[in-house]
Design a protein around this motif. Structure first.
Motif, mmCIF file in Angstrom:
data_model
loop_
_atom_site.group_PDB
_atom_site.id
_atom_site.type_symbol
_atom_site.label_atom_id
_atom_site.label_comp_id
_atom_site.label_asym_id
_atom_site.label_seq_id
_atom_site.Cartn_x
_atom_site.Cartn_y
_atom_site.Cartn_z
ATOM 1 N N ARG A 12 43.872 44.004 30.554
ATOM 2 C CA ARG A 12 43.344 44.817 31.640
ATOM 3 C C ARG A 12 44.013 44.385 32.939
ATOM 4 N NH1 ARG A 12 40.065 48.617 30.183
ATOM 5 N NH2 ARG A 12 38.354 48.258 31.635
ATOM 6 N N GLU A 16 41.221 46.910 36.981
ATOM 7 C CA GLU A 16 40.265 47.297 35.938
ATOM 8 C C GLU A 16 39.203 46.218 35.749
ATOM 9 O OE1 GLU A 16 43.011 50.087 32.980
ATOM 10 O OE2 GLU A 16 43.197 47.901 32.905
ATOM 11 N N ARG A 17 39.674 44.966 35.768
ATOM 12 C CA ARG A 17 38.712 43.862 35.593
ATOM 13 C C ARG A 17 37.683 43.854 36.712
ATOM 14 N NH1 ARG A 17 42.977 40.769 33.327
ATOM 15 N NH2 ARG A 17 43.642 40.146 35.413
ATOM 16 N N ARG A 19 36.662 46.362 38.527
ATOM 17 C CA ARG A 19 35.756 47.498 38.344
ATOM 18 C C ARG A 19 34.702 47.174 37.283
ATOM 19 N NH1 ARG A 19 35.023 52.462 35.917
ATOM 20 N NH2 ARG A 19 34.573 54.155 37.383
ATOM 21 N N ASP A 20 35.170 46.576 36.161
ATOM 22 C CA ASP A 20 34.234 46.229 35.089
ATOM 23 C C ASP A 20 33.204 45.201 35.562
ATOM 24 O OD1 ASP A 20 35.461 47.966 33.423
ATOM 25 O OD2 ASP A 20 36.512 46.463 32.222
ATOM 26 N N ASN A 56 36.435 50.678 45.172
ATOM 27 C CA ASN A 56 36.063 51.231 43.861
ATOM 28 C C ASN A 56 34.923 52.242 43.966
ATOM 29 O OD1 ASN A 56 37.389 49.882 41.319
ATOM 30 N ND2 ASN A 56 37.244 48.283 42.883
#
Lengths: 193, 193
Positions: A12, A16-17, A19-20, A56
């Motif tokens: 990722r 992306e990390r 956001r997660d 985000n």
């Protein structure tokens, strides 16, 4: 075609990390509506700066919508997983309804019931569940006088009943048993409207 | 003991007739919450003076409470009528839940959920329905893993589903079929929690 850049499908990006991490923190935080967790607190718990958080999710509404959409994604994916059956999926759907109530309620406060995220979510769940219902009806496992909309409404209605899991579980069982073809048959006739 | 004054049990005093006229008018008027019928309009439609209306019902709240109590009385009487069965009573209960929603909703606005009229109504319906459920369970017509509270909550949940009668009827049928003992049996096993 040249080979694409080597990259594991599980690898990722930082973005992306982040956001997660934000979504994971927010999911937990919003599960308890009484806590009223602020955006600043979510930024702190996720270990990301406010700038990253707002890049985000420009606001609480966008965060809630993302959580809601993510849960709809999960329930749709479950319906399409290999070996999925109507019966097991309806149990997942019940848990989904029960868990998303707080998020849906708070999202409603921000957007009103006209929010396209809601209508779109319902339509996607209907589309995902329809083949499971059709297969169960073809197999004569499930009664054929109900549509996927009626099944969803029944499970949703049961999910709104107040009480702990041990209180609601037999009610859910009753509803699911009623969907079975066996539930329509037998020598004892209930009055019909 | 001297014989009581001769009086037919169906003969009503003027006061009783006025009270009935007011309640009949109010029941119809409150069935459409959008109409927002005033006390003056109820007095006019019932053909009684405002003084008579307010002597019977000092305010809107008392009128709503009387309507609510009257409906609870009717559903309790239905449970105790000769030949009453759980299955027929649950159909009446469904209609009762569906019809009293507007009255209950407006009463909530006036009193909050702590109103003793609500809690008392529920307790009375539970007490009236319990013998019917017990009899149906003894006769092995109805599943024995649910209490009267769980049955009431299931029927109430179905009554909250939006849609016209033709949409909701199969959902109610599904729930009622699930309560039958046959609904629990058969060779197809649903996963249990």
């Amino acid at each position: 075609m040249p080979p694409s850049q080597p990259r594991s499908p599980t690898r990722r990006t930082d973005a992306e990390r982040n956001r997660d991490k934000i979504l994971n923190v927010a999911r937990t935080a919003f599960a308890d509506p009484a806590a009223e967790v602020s955006m600043a607190e979510i930024s702190r718990r996720a270990g990301v700066g406010m700038a990253t958080l707002y890049r985000n999710f420009p606001g609480r509404r966008e965060l809630l919508e993302a959580l809601y959409t993510e849960e709809v994604d999960a329930i749709c994916a479950a319906a399409r997983a290999p070996g999925a059956s109507l019966s097991s999926w309806l149990h997942q759907l019940f848990a989904f309804f029960a868990s998303k109530q707080h998020i849906a309620a708070e999202l409603l406060k921000h957007t009103g019931s006209g929010d396209p995220v809601f209508g779109g979510g319902r339509a996607r769940v209907v589309a995902a569940g329809q083949p499971l219902l059709a297969a169960a009806q073809r197999a004569r496992e499930t009664r054929d006088d109900v549509t996927i909309d009626q099944v969803l409404d029944l499970i949703h209605a049961v999910a709104t009943i107040e009480g702990d899991a041990s209180y609601v579980a037999p009610i859910l069982r009753t509803a699911l048993d009623g969907l079975r073809v066996g539930g329509q048959q037998g020598d004892f006739t209930w009055p019909r409207e």
